[in-house]
Design a protein around this motif. Structure first.
Motif, PDB file in Angstrom:
ATOM      1  N   ARG A   1       0.691  -1.582  -0.284  1.00  0.00           N
ATOM      2  CA  ARG A   1       0.111   0.269   0.377  1.00  0.00           C
ATOM      3  C   ARG A   1       0.847   1.444  -0.202  1.00  0.00           C
ATOM      4  O   ARG A   1       2.011   1.440   0.442  1.00  0.00           O
ATOM      5  CB  ARG A   1      -0.819   0.131   0.827  1.00  0.00           C
ATOM      6  CG  ARG A   1      -1.818  -0.897   1.698  1.00  0.00           C
ATOM      7  CD  ARG A   1      -3.193  -0.788   2.573  1.00  0.00           C
ATOM      8  NE  ARG A   1      -4.288  -1.591   2.564  1.00  0.00           N
ATOM      9  CZ  ARG A   1      -3.880  -2.804   2.614  1.00  0.00           C
ATOM     10  NH1 ARG A   1      -3.857  -2.197   3.806  1.00  0.00           N
ATOM     11  NH2 ARG A   1      -5.529  -3.486   2.859  1.00  0.00           N
ATOM     12  N   LYS A   2       0.402   2.346  -1.217  1.00  0.00           N
ATOM     13  CA  LYS A   2       1.720   3.967  -0.554  1.00  0.00           C
ATOM     14  C   LYS A   2       1.883   3.327   0.462  1.00  0.00           C
ATOM     15  O   LYS A   2      -0.092   4.236   1.258  1.00  0.00           O
ATOM     16  CB  LYS A   2       0.730   4.645  -1.909  1.00  0.00           C
ATOM     17  CG  LYS A   2       0.902   5.915  -2.106  1.00  0.00           C
ATOM     18  CD  LYS A   2       0.952   6.890  -3.235  1.00  0.00           C
ATOM     19  CE  LYS A   2       1.237   8.109  -3.066  1.00  0.00           C
ATOM     20  NZ  LYS A   2       0.559   8.555  -3.752  1.00  0.00           N
ATOM     21  N   GLY A   3       2.621   4.408   1.042  1.00  0.00           N
ATOM     22  CA  GLY A   3       2.345   4.605   2.379  1.00  0.00           C
ATOM     23  C   GLY A   3       2.830   4.280   3.444  1.00  0.00           C
ATOM     24  O   GLY A   3       2.939   4.647   4.692  1.00  0.00           O
ATOM     25  N   GLU A   4       2.686   2.830   3.114  1.00  0.00           N
ATOM     26  CA  GLU A   4       2.932   2.160   4.253  1.00  0.00           C
ATOM     27  C   GLU A   4       4.029   1.375   4.658  1.00  0.00           C
ATOM     28  O   GLU A   4       4.957   0.630   3.328  1.00  0.00           O
ATOM     29  CB  GLU A   4       1.671   0.289   4.148  1.00  0.00           C
ATOM     30  CG  GLU A   4       1.624  -0.088   5.297  1.00  0.00           C
ATOM     31  CD  GLU A   4       0.783  -1.402   4.907  1.00  0.00           C
ATOM     32  OE1 GLU A   4       0.887  -2.242   4.904  1.00  0.00           O
ATOM     33  OE2 GLU A   4      -0.590  -1.138   5.450  1.00  0.00           O
TER      34      GLU A   4
ATOM     35  N   ILE B   1       6.041  -5.385  -7.914  1.00  0.00           N
ATOM     36  CA  ILE B   1       6.106  -4.832  -6.466  1.00  0.00           C
ATOM     37  C   ILE B   1       4.282  -4.436  -7.058  1.00  0.00           C
ATOM     38  O   ILE B   1       4.807  -3.424  -8.274  1.00  0.00           O
ATOM     39  CB  ILE B   1       6.247  -3.595  -5.787  1.00  0.00           C
ATOM     40  CG1 ILE B   1       8.044  -4.873  -5.536  1.00  0.00           C
ATOM     41  CG2 ILE B   1       5.984  -3.182  -5.023  1.00  0.00           C
ATOM     42  CD1 ILE B   1       9.096  -3.384  -5.164  1.00  0.00           C
ATOM     43  N   VAL B   2       3.511  -4.678  -6.420  1.00  0.00           N
ATOM     44  CA  VAL B   2       2.285  -3.862  -7.393  1.00  0.00           C
ATOM     45  C   VAL B   2       1.717  -2.875  -5.815  1.00  0.00           C
ATOM     46  O   VAL B   2       1.384  -3.666  -4.691  1.00  0.00           O
ATOM     47  CB  VAL B   2       1.319  -4.881  -7.454  1.00  0.00           C
ATOM     48  CG1 VAL B   2      -0.506  -4.159  -7.859  1.00  0.00           C
ATOM     49  CG2 VAL B   2       1.513  -5.882  -8.735  1.00  0.00           C
ATOM     50  N   VAL B   3       1.988  -1.693  -5.971  1.00  0.00           N
ATOM     51  CA  VAL B   3       1.163  -0.722  -5.048  1.00  0.00           C
ATOM     52  C   VAL B   3      -0.383  -0.120  -5.321  1.00  0.00           C
ATOM     53  O   VAL B   3      -0.672   0.155  -6.585  1.00  0.00           O
ATOM     54  CB  VAL B   3       1.888   0.220  -4.772  1.00  0.00           C
ATOM     55  CG1 VAL B   3       1.801   1.376  -3.149  1.00  0.00           C
ATOM     56  CG2 VAL B   3       3.619  -0.396  -4.175  1.00  0.00           C
ATOM     57  N   ALA B   4      -1.272  -0.072  -4.410  1.00  0.00           N
ATOM     58  CA  ALA B   4      -2.016   0.382  -4.484  1.00  0.00           C
ATOM     59  C   ALA B   4      -2.640   1.951  -3.225  1.00  0.00           C
ATOM     60  O   ALA B   4      -2.033   2.053  -2.750  1.00  0.00           O
ATOM     61  CB  ALA B   4      -3.320  -1.131  -3.868  1.00  0.00           C
TER      62      ALA B   4
ATOM     63  N   ARG C   1      13.886  -2.363   4.779  1.00  0.00           N
ATOM     64  CA  ARG C   1      12.579  -1.341   5.319  1.00  0.00           C
ATOM     65  C   ARG C   1      13.033  -0.147   4.304  1.00  0.00           C
ATOM     66  O   ARG C   1      13.676   0.525   3.881  1.00  0.00           O
ATOM     67  CB  ARG C   1      12.832  -0.573   6.578  1.00  0.00           C
ATOM     68  CG  ARG C   1      11.531  -0.179   6.694  1.00  0.00           C
ATOM     69  CD  ARG C   1      11.782   0.658   8.618  1.00  0.00           C
ATOM     70  NE  ARG C   1      10.651   1.338   8.563  1.00  0.00           N
ATOM     71  CZ  ARG C   1      10.701   2.578   8.990  1.00  0.00           C
ATOM     72  NH1 ARG C   1      11.204   2.905   7.569  1.00  0.00           N
ATOM     73  NH2 ARG C   1       8.850   2.628   9.021  1.00  0.00           N
ATOM     74  N   PHE C   2      11.812  -0.315   3.221  1.00  0.00           N
ATOM     75  CA  PHE C   2      11.393   0.980   2.725  1.00  0.00           C
ATOM     76  C   PHE C   2       9.527   1.663   2.854  1.00  0.00           C
ATOM     77  O   PHE C   2       9.254   0.921   3.249  1.00  0.00           O
ATOM     78  CB  PHE C   2      11.300   0.830   1.280  1.00  0.00           C
ATOM     79  CG  PHE C   2      10.687   0.116   0.128  1.00  0.00           C
ATOM     80  CD1 PHE C   2      10.227   0.295  -0.856  1.00  0.00           C
ATOM     81  CD2 PHE C   2      10.923  -1.275   0.410  1.00  0.00           C
ATOM     82  CE1 PHE C   2       9.470  -0.159  -1.557  1.00  0.00           C
ATOM     83  CE2 PHE C   2       9.812  -1.948  -0.225  1.00  0.00           C
ATOM     84  CZ  PHE C   2       8.946  -1.510  -1.209  1.00  0.00           C
ATOM     85  N   THR C   3       9.447   2.319   1.878  1.00  0.00           N
ATOM     86  CA  THR C   3       7.993   2.551   2.209  1.00  0.00           C
ATOM     87  C   THR C   3       7.630   3.478   0.651  1.00  0.00           C
ATOM     88  O   THR C   3       8.383   4.293  -0.207  1.00  0.00           O
ATOM     89  CB  THR C   3       8.036   4.112   2.988  1.00  0.00           C
ATOM     90  OG1 THR C   3       8.232   3.850   4.563  1.00  0.00           O
ATOM     91  CG2 THR C   3       6.322   4.594   2.815  1.00  0.00           C
ATOM     92  N   PRO C   4       7.420   2.592   0.061  1.00  0.00           N
ATOM     93  CA  PRO C   4       6.635   2.802  -1.176  1.00  0.00           C
ATOM     94  C   PRO C   4       5.813   4.611  -1.377  1.00  0.00           C
ATOM     95  O   PRO C   4       5.045   4.810  -1.144  1.00  0.00           O
ATOM     96  CB  PRO C   4       5.543   1.653  -2.112  1.00  0.00           C
ATOM     97  CG  PRO C   4       4.958   0.872  -0.359  1.00  0.00           C
ATOM     98  CD  PRO C   4       5.707   1.037   0.239  1.00  0.00           C
ATOM     99  N   ASP C   5       6.533   5.359  -2.354  1.00  0.00           N
ATOM    100  CA  ASP C   5       6.196   6.780  -2.572  1.00  0.00           C
ATOM    101  C   ASP C   5       4.753   6.770  -3.441  1.00  0.00           C
ATOM    102  O   ASP C   5       4.137   7.906  -4.262  1.00  0.00           O
ATOM    103  CB  ASP C   5       7.363   7.479  -2.378  1.00  0.00           C
ATOM    104  CG  ASP C   5       8.157   7.214  -3.691  1.00  0.00           C
ATOM    105  OD1 ASP C   5       7.616   5.995  -4.321  1.00  0.00           O
ATOM    106  OD2 ASP C   5       8.719   8.048  -3.634  1.00  0.00           O
ATOM    107  N   LYS C   6       4.481   5.556  -4.471  1.00  0.00           N
ATOM    108  CA  LYS C   6       2.983   6.091  -5.488  1.00  0.00           C
ATOM    109  C   LYS C   6       2.649   3.938  -6.002  1.00  0.00           C
ATOM    110  O   LYS C   6       3.520   3.123  -5.358  1.00  0.00           O
ATOM    111  CB  LYS C   6       4.475   6.493  -6.588  1.00  0.00           C
ATOM    112  CG  LYS C   6       5.997   5.506  -6.846  1.00  0.00           C
ATOM    113  CD  LYS C   6       6.421   6.156  -8.254  1.00  0.00           C
ATOM    114  CE  LYS C   6       7.913   5.687  -7.993  1.00  0.00           C
ATOM    115  NZ  LYS C   6       9.519   5.852  -7.862  1.00  0.00           N
ATOM    116  N   ALA C   7       1.540   4.575  -6.581  1.00  0.00           N
ATOM    117  CA  ALA C   7       0.630   3.384  -6.924  1.00  0.00           C
ATOM    118  C   ALA C   7       1.206   3.097  -8.279  1.00  0.00           C
ATOM    119  O   ALA C   7       1.798   4.005  -8.798  1.00  0.00           O
ATOM    120  CB  ALA C   7      -0.704   3.956  -6.557  1.00  0.00           C
ATOM    121  N   GLY C   8       0.755   1.985  -8.567  1.00  0.00           N
ATOM    122  CA  GLY C   8       1.603   0.907  -9.732  1.00  0.00           C
ATOM    123  C   GLY C   8       1.965  -0.328  -9.316  1.00  0.00           C
ATOM    124  O   GLY C   8       1.731  -0.616  -8.424  1.00  0.00           O
TER     125      GLY C   8
END
Length: 110
Positions: free
Chosen positions: A41-44, A107-110, A79-86
């Motif tokens: 999830r974006k931002g998680e 990696i699929v980010v919603a 450890r990282f935080t996805p900052d974009k969706a796609g």
């Protein structure tokens, strides 16, 4: 119960780390990552926990500017935080033998 937790981890569901981040266990072996699709999830914040019993490998997700060496018989954590969706590609960026060029996932980010 242990088998259920292992199944969830393999599916990318992960478990919670002490700090509350989700931990996703990723196995690397010639020439595949398991799971090869990681849903986030974006931002998680998330921790990817890598293990291999094969040879020295690498994990690179260039769209997130993250990479990690994967060392045989050692657990490495990223450890990282996805900052974009796609949908984004990750790959092994250390030559690990014939077939290395197909060692990738998404990696699929919603």
């Amino acid at each position: 119960m242990v088998a259920g937790a292992a199944l969830l981890a393999a599916a990318g569901a992960g478990v919670l780390a002490q700090g509350g981040e989700r931990v996703i266990k990723v196995s690397a072996r010639k020439f595949v990552f398991t799971p090869n699709e990681i849903k986030l999830r974006k931002g998680e914040p998330v921790i990817l926990e890598f293990m291999t019993e094969d040879v020295f490998m690498g994990f690179n997700a260039p769209d997130f500017n993250v990479r990690m060496d994967i060392v045989p018989a050692k657990t490495t954590r990223l450890r990282f935080t996805p900052d974009k969706a796609g949908t984004f590609v990750f790959l092994c960026d250390v030559f690990c033998g014939d077939g290395h060029e197909t060692m990738s996932g998404k990696i699929v980010v919603a």
